[in-house]
Write an enzyme that holds these catalytic residues in place. Structure first.
Site, PDB file in Angstrom:
ATOM      1  N   HIS A 103      -2.601  -0.367   7.488  1.00 42.76           N
ATOM      2  CA  HIS A 103      -2.002   0.890   7.035  1.00 42.76           C
ATOM      3  C   HIS A 103      -0.704   1.180   7.800  1.00 42.76           C
ATOM      4  CE1 HIS A 103      -2.168   5.096   5.462  1.00 42.76           C
ATOM      5  NE2 HIS A 103      -1.540   5.354   6.595  1.00 42.76           N
ATOM      6  N   GLU A 104      -0.811   1.200   9.103  1.00 37.75           N
ATOM      7  CA  GLU A 104       0.373   1.504   9.919  1.00 37.75           C
ATOM      8  C   GLU A 104       1.441   0.422   9.733  1.00 37.75           C
ATOM      9  OE1 GLU A 104       0.759   4.386  11.175  1.00 37.75           O
ATOM     10  OE2 GLU A 104      -1.315   5.021  10.843  1.00 37.75           O
ATOM     11  N   HIS A 135       3.583   1.319   6.834  1.00 42.82           N
ATOM     12  CA  HIS A 135       4.585   2.320   7.233  1.00 42.82           C
ATOM     13  C   HIS A 135       5.739   1.634   7.972  1.00 42.82           C
ATOM     14  CE1 HIS A 135       2.714   6.096   6.165  1.00 42.82           C
ATOM     15  NE2 HIS A 135       1.622   5.880   6.872  1.00 42.82           N
ATOM     16  N   GLU A 163       3.809   7.187   2.647  1.00 41.81           N
ATOM     17  CA  GLU A 163       2.374   6.913   2.551  1.00 41.81           C
ATOM     18  C   GLU A 163       2.089   5.869   1.457  1.00 41.81           C
ATOM     19  OE1 GLU A 163       0.453   7.949   4.816  1.00 41.81           O
ATOM     20  OE2 GLU A 163      -1.588   7.750   4.049  1.00 41.81           O
TER      21      GLU A 163
END
Ligand code: CO
Length: 500
Positions: free
Chosen positions: A264-265, A268, A294
């Site tokens: 997830h990160e 980003h 996001e």
């Protein structure tokens, strides 16, 4: 120096101060010794105030007015015009709130967060209630100052997702509910087709770290322009061009948070690493909105890293790092475990089918509170009713219900919808990428995620802040935000997994 050069010089100065602030903030949340907390907050506060005062100065207003003069404006190229637009937008937003109100709000929010922490521990909503009421009162005042067409809530939304409105959100949510509530019921009836228990056990921290590094490398994160560290609440932060850092947390008994948190990160971070060098130090260097940001993380975490194709390539890596835990576990079983769907009370632990429901209920409640159709004292009851209606479960106490997130305590009303929008943008963008990249899934299966990243660089990252989110989605996918893509993605994937 002409006005455009002045604007760029100012922008560079602000970005350099921000780079210093971000470096201190990163350290604050990773390695800073606890006794440094006071000094660090003061240092960050001091530098941030310098940057803010510089930005809202009359001089900035003068520069923008100069650039807006027709003769001057017409001479600018498309990127430069966008620089003026964005600078103006942000300047007006910053100027809208009188410094006294802003300061009062910041102090109240900070106190409120401390009270909330205790309230959550003691399961005591009553002690937090007056703070939320006070913050809402100030936010109502701020909404009037920012201005809006239809709904005061729109003014707050606009801070996080420029262009989106309450009316648009309500329509999207109606569509999602109509399709996904019944679909979720069908999944729940098929309980037992997925079993996440293999993800629990003993997972050494060093090994988890090794796997997180491999995960980041697999999706194309550039370690020459960043690093991975451990923290309590994972985040990604840019310390300026060329240094975008990822953090994760290692749960010694549960693999999912570190591995999928890292994907997830990492999503980003890829966005920040892909921003165009040519926009550096200008008002259009940066991400367009929270929602689009996001979308990049959710696409990497869910559409890529939770796909069967990606795991065909990456699961052997997981097995190598954890041979004892997964040596005898088939890819199929792992895939089902990592895509297990189950209504749960805690938003941040939610799977991709139930996640949006957590957001819808927060959006509906905060919008109602801001507009006084719901009183704060009735919030816990309203919360429990809604989560029962959407997910069929009820919290035992307010700590796992209405008090679970920090956002309201912090005065961040209007923030939650960006999480849902991220999921919707991600599905729409991924569908377009599949259409435009030959054999995208086959490529992912071979570990060639780079073709997707190139597509995102071309269609999202390279534009920086040049467009509004709605414009960007239209340019990159050819149509407005359309929740049908998310619904289709969810139904296709989970119909197979749950054999519905
Ligand atoms: Co995120």
């Amino acid at each position: 120096m002409d006005a455009l050069e002045k604007l760029k010089a100012l922008s560079k100065e602000l970005e350099l101060i921000n780079a210093a602030v971000a470096t201190m903030a990163w350290d604050q949340r990773t390695y800073m010794p606890p006794k440094s907390a006071g000094t660090r907050s003061e240092a960050i506060g001091y530098l941030s105030t310098i940057a803010f005062k510089k930005f809202i100065s009359d001089e900035t207003g003068e520069i923008i007015r100069e650039l807006e003069k027709e003769d001057n404006f017409n001479r600018l190229d498309e990127n430069e015009k966008a620089m003026v637009r964005i600078a103006k937008r942000e300047y007006e937003k910053a100027k809208a709130i009188p410094p006294e109100l802003f300061q009062k709000f910041t102090i109240t929010a900070s106190k409120s967060e401390t009270v909330w922490e205790q309230a959550k521990k003691n399961n005591d909503f009553k002690s937090f209630q007056p703070y939320l009421e006070e913050l809402l009162e100030m936010l109502r005042e701020m909404a009037e100052l920012y201005g809006y067409k239809e709904n005061p809530y729109d003014a707050l939304l606009d801070k996080y997702e420029p262009g989106i409105t309450t009316r648009k959100l309500k329509k999207i949510i109606e569509t999602l509910k109509a399709e996904l509530i019944p679909f979720l019921r069908e999944i729940i009836e098929q309980k037992g087709k997925t079993d996440p228990s293999i993800l629990y056990g003993r997972f050494g921290k060093k090994a988890q770290e090794k796997l997180s590094i491999r995960a980041l490398k697999a999706i194309g994160y550039d370690f020459e322009a960043g690093r991975l560290d451990e923290t309590v609440h994972p985040f990604t932060i840019s310390l300026g061009a060329g240094d975008v850092r990822v953090t994760t947390k290692y749960d010694p008994h549960f693999l999912q948070p570190s591995l999928y948190g890292t994907f997830h990160e990492g999503g980003h971070a890829l966005y920040e690493q892909g921003l165009p060098e040519e926009f550096k130090y200008t008002p259009i260097y940066g991400a367009v909105s929270l929602g689009i940001h996001e979308s990049q993380s959710r696409m990497m975490e869910n559409m890529v890293a939770r796909s069967y194709e990606f795991l065909k390539f990456f699961y052997p890596e997981i097995k190598k790092v954890f041979p004892k835990q997964f040596g005898r576990v088939s890819l199929d079983r792992f895939y089902r475990a990592i895509n297990h769907v189950e209504p749960s009370l805690i938003r941040i632990e939610a799977d991709e089918v139930t996640y949006n429901f957590h957001i819808m209920l927060r959006f509906e409640l905060e919008e109602a509170m801001l507009n006084k159709s719901l009183e704060v004292k009735d919030l816990p009851r309203a919360w429990n009713e809604k989560i029962k209606e959407y997910l069929g479960i009820e919290p035992q106490n307010d700590a796992e219900g209405v008090l679970q997130d920090v956002h309201w305590a912090n005065g961040m009303i209007g923030y939650f919808p960006s999480y849902m929008l991220g999921n919707l943008y991600a599905a729409q963008l991924f569908a377009k990428a599949e259409e435009e990249i030959p054999k995208l899934r086959k490529n992912i299966e071979k570990g060639n995620v780079a073709v997707l990243i190139e597509w995102l660089r071309e269609n999202i990252h390279r534009h920086g802040k040049k467009y509004l989110p709605e414009e960007l989605i239209k340019i990159s996918t050819g149509e407005e935000l359309n929740p049908e893509y998310f619904i289709r993605y969810i139904k296709e994937k989970y119909t197979k997994i749950y054999e519905i």
